[in-house]
Design an enzyme around this catalytic site. Structure first.
Site, PDB file in Angstrom:
ATOM      1  N   ASP A  64       0.821  -1.212   0.000  1.00 56.89           N
ATOM      2  CA  ASP A  64       0.000   0.000   0.000  1.00 56.89           C
ATOM      3  C   ASP A  64       0.853   1.260   0.000  1.00 56.89           C
ATOM      4  O   ASP A  64       2.068   1.203   0.203  1.00 56.89           O
ATOM      5  CB  ASP A  64      -0.958  -0.010   1.207  1.00 56.89           C
ATOM      6  CG  ASP A  64      -0.288  -0.462   2.507  1.00 56.89           C
ATOM      7  OD1 ASP A  64       0.952  -0.394   2.591  1.00 56.89           O
ATOM      8  OD2 ASP A  64      -0.998  -0.872   3.427  1.00 56.89           O
ATOM      9  N   ASN A 133      -7.338  -2.800  14.129  1.00 56.35           N
ATOM     10  CA  ASN A 133      -8.756  -3.011  13.799  1.00 56.35           C
ATOM     11  C   ASN A 133      -8.950  -4.199  12.846  1.00 56.35           C
ATOM     12  O   ASN A 133     -10.040  -4.404  12.332  1.00 56.35           O
ATOM     13  CB  ASN A 133      -9.351  -1.739  13.176  1.00 56.35           C
ATOM     14  CG  ASN A 133      -8.705  -1.370  11.845  1.00 56.35           C
ATOM     15  OD1 ASN A 133      -7.821  -2.079  11.359  1.00 56.35           O
ATOM     16  ND2 ASN A 133      -9.141  -0.279  11.247  1.00 56.35           N
ATOM     17  N   HIS A 135      -7.252  -4.698   9.934  1.00 52.58           N
ATOM     18  CA  HIS A 135      -6.977  -4.469   8.508  1.00 52.58           C
ATOM     19  C   HIS A 135      -5.691  -5.173   8.076  1.00 52.58           C
ATOM     20  O   HIS A 135      -4.790  -5.404   8.883  1.00 52.58           O
ATOM     21  CB  HIS A 135      -6.962  -2.972   8.157  1.00 52.58           C
ATOM     22  CG  HIS A 135      -5.780  -2.176   8.609  1.00 52.58           C
ATOM     23  ND1 HIS A 135      -5.895  -0.935   9.190  1.00 52.58           N
ATOM     24  CD2 HIS A 135      -4.438  -2.408   8.538  1.00 52.58           C
ATOM     25  CE1 HIS A 135      -4.702  -0.445   9.447  1.00 52.58           C
ATOM     26  NE2 HIS A 135      -3.797  -1.320   9.070  1.00 52.58           N
ATOM     27  N   GLU A 140      -9.661  -1.858   5.091  1.00 48.18           N
ATOM     28  CA  GLU A 140     -10.245  -1.503   6.378  1.00 48.18           C
ATOM     29  C   GLU A 140     -11.560  -2.263   6.622  1.00 48.18           C
ATOM     30  O   GLU A 140     -12.271  -2.609   5.662  1.00 48.18           O
ATOM     31  CB  GLU A 140     -10.542   0.000   6.404  1.00 48.18           C
ATOM     32  CG  GLU A 140      -9.306   0.895   6.322  1.00 48.18           C
ATOM     33  CD  GLU A 140      -8.660   1.124   7.687  1.00 48.18           C
ATOM     34  OE1 GLU A 140      -8.473   0.148   8.438  1.00 48.18           O
ATOM     35  OE2 GLU A 140      -8.318   2.287   7.978  1.00 48.18           O
TER      36      GLU A 140
HETATM   37  C1  GLP Z   1      -0.509   0.138   8.608  1.00 51.27           C
HETATM   38  C2  GLP Z   1      -0.237  -0.547   7.245  1.00 51.27           C
HETATM   39  C3  GLP Z   1      -0.393  -2.028   7.357  1.00 51.27           C
HETATM   40  C4  GLP Z   1       0.281  -2.481   8.645  1.00 51.27           C
HETATM   41  C5  GLP Z   1      -0.561  -2.032   9.786  1.00 51.27           C
HETATM   42  C6  GLP Z   1       0.017  -2.317  11.165  1.00 51.27           C
HETATM   43  O1  GLP Z   1      -1.460   1.126   8.541  1.00 51.27           O
HETATM   44  N1  GLP Z   1      -1.007  -0.079   6.160  1.00 51.27           N
HETATM   45  O2  GLP Z   1       0.138  -2.664   6.215  1.00 51.27           O
HETATM   46  O3  GLP Z   1       0.374  -3.880   8.670  1.00 51.27           O
HETATM   47  O4  GLP Z   1      -0.988  -0.699   9.642  1.00 51.27           O
HETATM   48  O5  GLP Z   1       0.950  -1.382  11.537  1.00 51.27           O
HETATM   49  P1  GLP Z   1       1.898  -1.591  12.794  1.00 51.27           P
HETATM   50  O6  GLP Z   1       2.805  -2.713  12.446  1.00 51.27           O
HETATM   51  O7  GLP Z   1       2.618  -0.290  12.937  1.00 51.27           O
HETATM   52  O8  GLP Z   1       1.008  -1.910  13.950  1.00 51.27           O
END
Ligand code: GLP
Length: 239
Positions: A64, A133, A135, A140
């Site tokens: 992404d 959440n 995702h 989302e």
């Molecule tokens: C982000 C990314 C995801 C990632 C997730 C968890 O927003 N778009 O690809 O896996 O949120 O992030 P973190 O590892 O900082 O908890």
């Protein structure tokens, strides 16, 4: 799902780095799907510290990117990957697949990305984090999910968890992003999801043991035949 639980983040990250490097040696033209966020940082660090491997034929596709953030901006996921992995490992630009959040036509950019992944023969190994959440990528929770790469509206909590990239200022985090879709992810030949820390324990439980629901996009991984979930003890504490 194949569940692996590790004493700590360091051990988990070292094990994942070993798996990736083994696969690169076995298949030098491996197509890797890659995540950003805080969770994979120790994994990228472990890859950088590992004995040299030949990354010259490895191709990558990140999950992404923020809409409206140029690849050259330090806040972009493209810049994060350059800092954490591509630069240190010498992954050439032509082998890096990335969504461009400042493309003139974002829908055309999403379609281009799908074609590029297909032309590479699909993703061999997709590494995922998980949002608090539920995702994956920027898919989302909501009443429905997108199959293919698309423009995604970010929820307030997701924007807040990405604020560090924007100087800690949530108001500067874009309200939308481009993300691989659920089918793009689920068509990967193998998937590894990593989650660490107590804050992820509840969503890890919902992902693995709950119903398959668009309210927890990661729960769709239950449908994939080859998923490994790598957890530290804290993330595994509510299984
Ligand atoms: C982000 C990314 C995801 C990632 C997730 C968890 O927003 N778009 O690809 O896996 O949120 O992030 P973190 O590892 O900082 O908890």
């Amino acid at each position: 799902m194949n569940i692996q639980i590790f004493d700590d983040v360091r051990t988990l990250s070292a094990e994942l780095a070993t798996r990736v490097l083994t696969e690169v040696r076995l298949q030098p033209s491996l197509v890797l799907g890659l995540p950003t966020g805080r969770t994979p940082l120790p994994f990228y660090q472990a890859l950088r510290a590992a004995p040299a491997a030949d990354w010259s034929l490895v191709r990558t596709f990140n999950l992404d990117e923020f809409a409206g953030v140029s690849p050259g901006s330090p806040a972009s996921y493209r810049a994060y990957m350059q800092r954490e992995l591509f630069g240190p490992m010498g992954v050439a630009d032509e082998n890096v697949g990335f969504l461009n959040g400042t493309a003139a036509d974002l829908d055309a950019e999403c379609a281009r990305y799908e074609r590029a992944i297909a032309a590479a023969g699909g993703i061999d190994l997709m590494i995922l984090g998980i949002g608090a959440n539920g995702h994956i990528g920027f898919n989302e929770p909501g009443p429905d999910l997108h199959a293919r790469t698309h423009r995604a509206q970010l929820q307030p909590g997701t924007r807040a968890s990405n604020a560090a990239l924007f100087g800690g200022d949530v108001s500067r985090v874009p309200e939308s992003a481009l993300s691989m879709g659920m089918a793009t992810i689920l068509q990967s030949k193998a998937v590894v999801l990593i989650a660490t820390g107590a804050a992820k324990a509840g969503v890890v439980r919902a992902m693995m043991n709950g119903r398959i629901t668009t309210s927890v996009p990661a729960s769709f991984l239950q449908l994939h035949p080859c998923v490994t979930v790598m957890l530290d003890r804290e993330a595994a504490s509510r299984r």
